[in-house]
Motif scaffolding. Structure first.
Motif, PDB file in Angstrom:
ATOM      1  N   ASN A 182       0.813  -1.217   0.000  1.00 50.67           N
ATOM      2  CA  ASN A 182       0.000   0.000   0.000  1.00 50.67           C
ATOM      3  C   ASN A 182       0.845   1.265   0.000  1.00 50.67           C
ATOM      4  O   ASN A 182       0.453   2.283  -0.566  1.00 50.67           O
ATOM      5  N   GLY A 183       2.016   1.185   0.660  1.00 51.62           N
ATOM      6  CA  GLY A 183       2.933   2.319   0.587  1.00 51.62           C
ATOM      7  C   GLY A 183       3.417   2.550  -0.832  1.00 51.62           C
ATOM      8  O   GLY A 183       3.500   3.693  -1.313  1.00 51.62           O
ATOM      9  N   GLY A 184       3.733   1.458  -1.524  1.00 50.02           N
ATOM     10  CA  GLY A 184       4.126   1.577  -2.927  1.00 50.02           C
ATOM     11  C   GLY A 184       3.009   2.137  -3.782  1.00 50.02           C
ATOM     12  O   GLY A 184       3.247   2.958  -4.674  1.00 50.02           O
ATOM     13  N   SER A 185       1.776   1.708  -3.502  1.00 51.77           N
ATOM     14  CA  SER A 185       0.631   2.239  -4.243  1.00 51.77           C
ATOM     15  C   SER A 185       0.473   3.737  -4.036  1.00 51.77           C
ATOM     16  O   SER A 185       0.049   4.458  -4.941  1.00 51.77           O
ATOM     17  N   ALA A 186       0.810   4.204  -2.825  1.00 50.89           N
ATOM     18  CA  ALA A 186       0.697   5.639  -2.541  1.00 50.89           C
ATOM     19  C   ALA A 186       1.774   6.449  -3.250  1.00 50.89           C
ATOM     20  O   ALA A 186       1.525   7.550  -3.733  1.00 50.89           O
ATOM     21  N   VAL A 187       2.973   5.888  -3.325  1.00 50.05           N
ATOM     22  CA  VAL A 187       4.091   6.620  -3.919  1.00 50.05           C
ATOM     23  C   VAL A 187       4.000   6.646  -5.447  1.00 50.05           C
ATOM     24  O   VAL A 187       4.434   7.624  -6.083  1.00 50.05           O
ATOM     25  N   GLY A 188       3.414   5.613  -6.044  1.00 52.30           N
ATOM     26  CA  GLY A 188       3.347   5.524  -7.498  1.00 52.30           C
ATOM     27  C   GLY A 188       2.808   6.772  -8.180  1.00 52.30           C
ATOM     28  O   GLY A 188       3.418   7.279  -9.133  1.00 52.30           O
ATOM     29  N   PRO A 189       1.652   7.314  -7.738  1.00 55.47           N
ATOM     30  CA  PRO A 189       1.143   8.519  -8.395  1.00 55.47           C
ATOM     31  C   PRO A 189       2.076   9.720  -8.303  1.00 55.47           C
ATOM     32  O   PRO A 189       2.154  10.526  -9.239  1.00 55.47           O
ATOM     33  N   LEU A 190       2.794   9.859  -7.174  1.00 58.51           N
ATOM     34  CA  LEU A 190       3.742  10.972  -7.062  1.00 58.51           C
ATOM     35  C   LEU A 190       4.875  10.824  -8.066  1.00 58.51           C
ATOM     36  O   LEU A 190       5.300  11.800  -8.705  1.00 58.51           O
ATOM     37  N   LEU A 191       5.384   9.599  -8.196  1.00 54.02           N
ATOM     38  CA  LEU A 191       6.449   9.364  -9.164  1.00 54.02           C
ATOM     39  C   LEU A 191       5.951   9.549 -10.592  1.00 54.02           C
ATOM     40  O   LEU A 191       6.686  10.033 -11.459  1.00 54.02           O
ATOM     41  N   ALA A 192       4.711   9.164 -10.831  1.00 54.71           N
ATOM     42  CA  ALA A 192       4.136   9.386 -12.158  1.00 54.71           C
ATOM     43  C   ALA A 192       4.047  10.878 -12.469  1.00 54.71           C
ATOM     44  O   ALA A 192       4.379  11.324 -13.574  1.00 54.71           O
ATOM     45  N   ALA A 193       3.615  11.662 -11.464  1.00 52.84           N
ATOM     46  CA  ALA A 193       3.503  13.107 -11.668  1.00 52.84           C
ATOM     47  C   ALA A 193       4.862  13.762 -11.870  1.00 52.84           C
ATOM     48  O   ALA A 193       4.999  14.706 -12.654  1.00 52.84           O
ATOM     49  N   ALA A 194       5.887  13.249 -11.158  1.00 54.68           N
ATOM     50  CA  ALA A 194       7.206  13.878 -11.213  1.00 54.68           C
ATOM     51  C   ALA A 194       8.040  13.418 -12.398  1.00 54.68           C
ATOM     52  O   ALA A 194       8.865  14.182 -12.918  1.00 54.68           O
ATOM     53  N   ILE A 195       7.856  12.172 -12.849  1.00 55.97           N
ATOM     54  CA  ILE A 195       8.759  11.602 -13.854  1.00 55.97           C
ATOM     55  C   ILE A 195       8.057  11.301 -15.172  1.00 55.97           C
ATOM     56  O   ILE A 195       8.508  11.727 -16.240  1.00 55.97           O
ATOM     57  N   VAL A 196       6.939  10.567 -15.110  1.00 55.53           N
ATOM     58  CA  VAL A 196       6.325  10.092 -16.352  1.00 55.53           C
ATOM     59  C   VAL A 196       5.537  11.195 -17.051  1.00 55.53           C
ATOM     60  O   VAL A 196       5.680  11.388 -18.268  1.00 55.53           O
ATOM     61  N   MET A 197       4.704  11.913 -16.313  1.00 54.36           N
ATOM     62  CA  MET A 197       3.863  12.920 -16.954  1.00 54.36           C
ATOM     63  C   MET A 197       4.674  14.000 -17.672  1.00 54.36           C
ATOM     64  O   MET A 197       4.341  14.379 -18.792  1.00 54.36           O
ATOM     65  N   PRO A 198       5.767  14.526 -17.077  1.00 55.61           N
ATOM     66  CA  PRO A 198       6.543  15.539 -17.803  1.00 55.61           C
ATOM     67  C   PRO A 198       7.348  14.989 -18.979  1.00 55.61           C
ATOM     68  O   PRO A 198       7.618  15.712 -19.945  1.00 55.61           O
ATOM     69  N   HIS A 199       7.773  13.721 -18.923  1.00 53.91           N
ATOM     70  CA  HIS A 199       8.695  13.179 -19.920  1.00 53.91           C
ATOM     71  C   HIS A 199       8.069  12.179 -20.878  1.00 53.91           C
ATOM     72  O   HIS A 199       8.723  11.736 -21.816  1.00 53.91           O
ATOM     73  N   GLY A 200       6.840  11.791 -20.625  1.00 53.96           N
ATOM     74  CA  GLY A 200       6.139  10.951 -21.582  1.00 53.96           C
ATOM     75  C   GLY A 200       6.273   9.459 -21.325  1.00 53.96           C
ATOM     76  O   GLY A 200       6.920   9.001 -20.376  1.00 53.96           O
ATOM     77  N   GLN A 201       5.655   8.706 -22.199  1.00 56.23           N
ATOM     78  CA  GLN A 201       5.520   7.263 -22.065  1.00 56.23           C
ATOM     79  C   GLN A 201       6.857   6.535 -21.924  1.00 56.23           C
ATOM     80  O   GLN A 201       6.978   5.573 -21.160  1.00 56.23           O
ATOM     81  N   GLY A 202       7.866   6.989 -22.629  1.00 57.02           N
ATOM     82  CA  GLY A 202       9.166   6.313 -22.590  1.00 57.02           C
ATOM     83  C   GLY A 202       9.814   6.311 -21.221  1.00 57.02           C
ATOM     84  O   GLY A 202      10.614   5.422 -20.903  1.00 57.02           O
ATOM     85  N   ALA A 203       9.445   7.292 -20.381  1.00 57.10           N
ATOM     86  CA  ALA A 203      10.046   7.378 -19.044  1.00 57.10           C
ATOM     87  C   ALA A 203       9.627   6.219 -18.151  1.00 57.10           C
ATOM     88  O   ALA A 203      10.251   5.976 -17.110  1.00 57.10           O
ATOM     89  N   ILE A 204       8.588   5.489 -18.540  1.00 58.90           N
ATOM     90  CA  ILE A 204       8.150   4.325 -17.745  1.00 58.90           C
ATOM     91  C   ILE A 204       9.269   3.304 -17.632  1.00 58.90           C
ATOM     92  O   ILE A 204       9.387   2.594 -16.624  1.00 58.90           O
ATOM     93  N   ALA A 205      10.109   3.212 -18.651  1.00 63.55           N
ATOM     94  CA  ALA A 205      11.180   2.206 -18.668  1.00 63.55           C
ATOM     95  C   ALA A 205      12.138   2.360 -17.494  1.00 63.55           C
ATOM     96  O   ALA A 205      12.750   1.377 -17.058  1.00 63.55           O
ATOM     97  N   TRP A 206      12.270   3.580 -16.963  1.00 62.91           N
ATOM     98  CA  TRP A 206      13.169   3.774 -15.812  1.00 62.91           C
ATOM     99  C   TRP A 206      12.733   2.960 -14.595  1.00 62.91           C
ATOM    100  O   TRP A 206      13.559   2.594 -13.761  1.00 62.91           O
ATOM    101  N   PHE A 207      11.461   2.683 -14.504  1.00 65.54           N
ATOM    102  CA  PHE A 207      10.964   1.944 -13.342  1.00 65.54           C
ATOM    103  C   PHE A 207      11.277   0.457 -13.417  1.00 65.54           C
ATOM    104  O   PHE A 207      11.049  -0.277 -12.456  1.00 65.54           O
ATOM    105  N   ALA A 208      11.820   0.030 -14.552  1.00 61.34           N
ATOM    106  CA  ALA A 208      12.313  -1.348 -14.624  1.00 61.34           C
ATOM    107  C   ALA A 208      13.460  -1.554 -13.634  1.00 61.34           C
ATOM    108  O   ALA A 208      13.710  -2.682 -13.188  1.00 61.34           O
ATOM    109  N   LEU A 209      14.155  -0.459 -13.282  1.00 62.48           N
ATOM    110  CA  LEU A 209      15.225  -0.562 -12.277  1.00 62.48           C
ATOM    111  C   LEU A 209      14.657  -0.971 -10.923  1.00 62.48           C
ATOM    112  O   LEU A 209      15.291  -1.723 -10.171  1.00 62.48           O
TER     113      LEU A 209
END
Length: 413
Positions: free
Chosen positions: A154-181
């Motif tokens: 549940n903590g991970g579920s809470a953090v996911g939207p913040l990371l999406a707002a900070a990383i994915v939304m500004p940089h687009g779909q390709g930025a999702i690949a960083w989360f493979a790390l």
């Protein structure tokens, strides 16, 4: 039979005590796994615009992920009850990693669905086996162990939207690949957990099982069936309602209060943070006061807040969704351990059934509510779903399987 006797004899948890390092590792891995899942949910507005999706198609993404996990989890749990696979968690996280890479490169809606199915496959392996390990490492405190395990998710579920707002939304779909790390880090941790599981469970399991008496349910088979049925109805109530928030809360805020997508994701984070806090509280409270009481209060007790939610302003929407998440989330650790106590010796099958059913209800709920939102509007969805927690009244039918605090302490001594 007390709840303590439901602990498999393969691990003498009562003598070794609660294994907090193992629980911490499983919880951290759950954090990373569910962070990835919530990341996908949080980028729905981006995917909706990128591929010109309807609400029904958005719901279909959730349905694909949840349905894949729902179908496979009980089968995985049943199989690993009979044939333990300590390193299966690594395989599951590998499927999640593959799904992230596919999603980052997806050129069409069909490929997005394929990515969602891969992530669902990873979850189908992760949840039942991790729940089993949490029980084995509980040291006779199964509610606490399940809460530690689930609060990571549940903590991970809470953090996911913040990371999406900070990383994915500004940089687009390709930025999702960083989360493979993140998935790669989880694989490393789960490899170590698998090694512990192999040493503690497989090395001594066969000898311990030969010496142990067969574990039987503390109640009759008819009462077991009734109890499991009631618990599944409560899971339906909980996860169908949660689907309205996890999948469509941002759209609701954008539509009703005219927030930006990024601002709406902050509200989603607040709600998911409350879910994490509620999960952490539910298990230990159930160990102390009894799981029936926690289940009763957490499902039915949230109804007044859900009924008021569609009628309040933005400030109170944020406050009420926090309260709803806090109370409602406390139910699942108690429900899962209650079911495990009803069917001792079948940890994997029970965990797979309940995680799978929860995922399935979440997926079906997302699809149904998405189609309903297309036809009647997103606000109508919240007016309708507000009544679901009233099903919590059925908790009165749950049997007494001996969850008194004194007996729990005796089982752990």
């Amino acid at each position: 039979m007390t709840s303590g006797t439901a602990i498999p004899p393969a691990l003498p948890a009562s003598r070794e005590g609660t294994r907090y390092r193992v629980l911490g590792a499983i919880s951290f891995s759950h954090f990373l796994n569910d962070m990835i899942q919530s990341l996908i949910l949080a980028i729905y507005p981006m995917l909706k615009g990128e591929f010109a999706l309807s609400f029904a198609q958005v719901g279909l993404i959730t349905l694909t992920y949840q349905f894949t996990a729902s179908l496979l989890q009980p089968l995985v749990g049943l199989y690993t009850d009979r044939h333990p696979k300590p390193y299966s968690l690594v395989f599951g996280m590998g499927a999640t990693l593959s799904g992230l890479v596919v999603l980052s490169l997806a050129p069409s809606f069909g490929v997005v669905l394929l990515a969602a199915a891969l992530v669902g496959t990873g979850s189908s392996v992760f949840h039942p086996e991790s729940s089993r390990i949490a029980r084995l490492a509980s040291g006779g405190r199964p509610g606490l162990a399940q809460s530690i395990f689930q609060v990571g998710g549940n903590g991970g579920s809470a953090v996911g939207p913040l990371l999406a707002a900070a990383i994915v939304m500004p940089h687009g779909q390709g930025a999702i690949a960083w989360f493979a790390l993140a998935a790669l880090v989880a694989i490393i941790v789960l490899w170590q957990v698998g090694a512990w599981y192999q040493r503690q469970h497989l090395a001594s399991g066969a000898r311990a099982r030969r010496k142990a008496a067969p574990m039987a349910s503390p109640v009759s088979s008819r009462v077991v069936a009734l109890g499991i049925g009631v618990l599944l109805v409560l899971i339906f109530s909980k996860y169908f309602y949660l689907a309205s928030l996890t999948s469509y809360y941002t759209f609701y805020l954008i539509t009703r209060f005219h927030l930006s997508a990024q601002a709406a994701q902050v509200y989603l984070f607040v709600f998911l943070f409350a879910v994490a806090a509620g999960t952490l509280l539910g298990g230990p409270i159930g160990d102390r006061i009894g799981r029936r009481q926690v289940i009763w209060l957490s499902i039915l007790g949230v109804a007044p807040f859900t009924l008021v939610l569609p009628h309040v302003d933005l400030m109170w929407t944020g406050i009420l969704t926090f309260v709803i998440g806090l109370i409602l989330a406390s139910a699942f650790p108690a429900i899962l351990v209650f079911a495990q106590d009803l069917m001792p010796g079948k940890l994997g099958a029970v965990s797979g059934l309940f995680f799978g059913f929860a995922f399935g209800m979440g997926g079906i709920g997302a699809a149904v509510l998405g189609a309903l939102a297309d036809q009647r509007g997103i606000e109508f969805v919240y007016h309708l779903c507000a009544w679901l927690p009233l099903l919590g009244v059925l908790a009165v039918l749950l049997p007494d399987v001996g969850h008194e605090p004194r007996r729990l302490r005796a089982a752990a001594s």
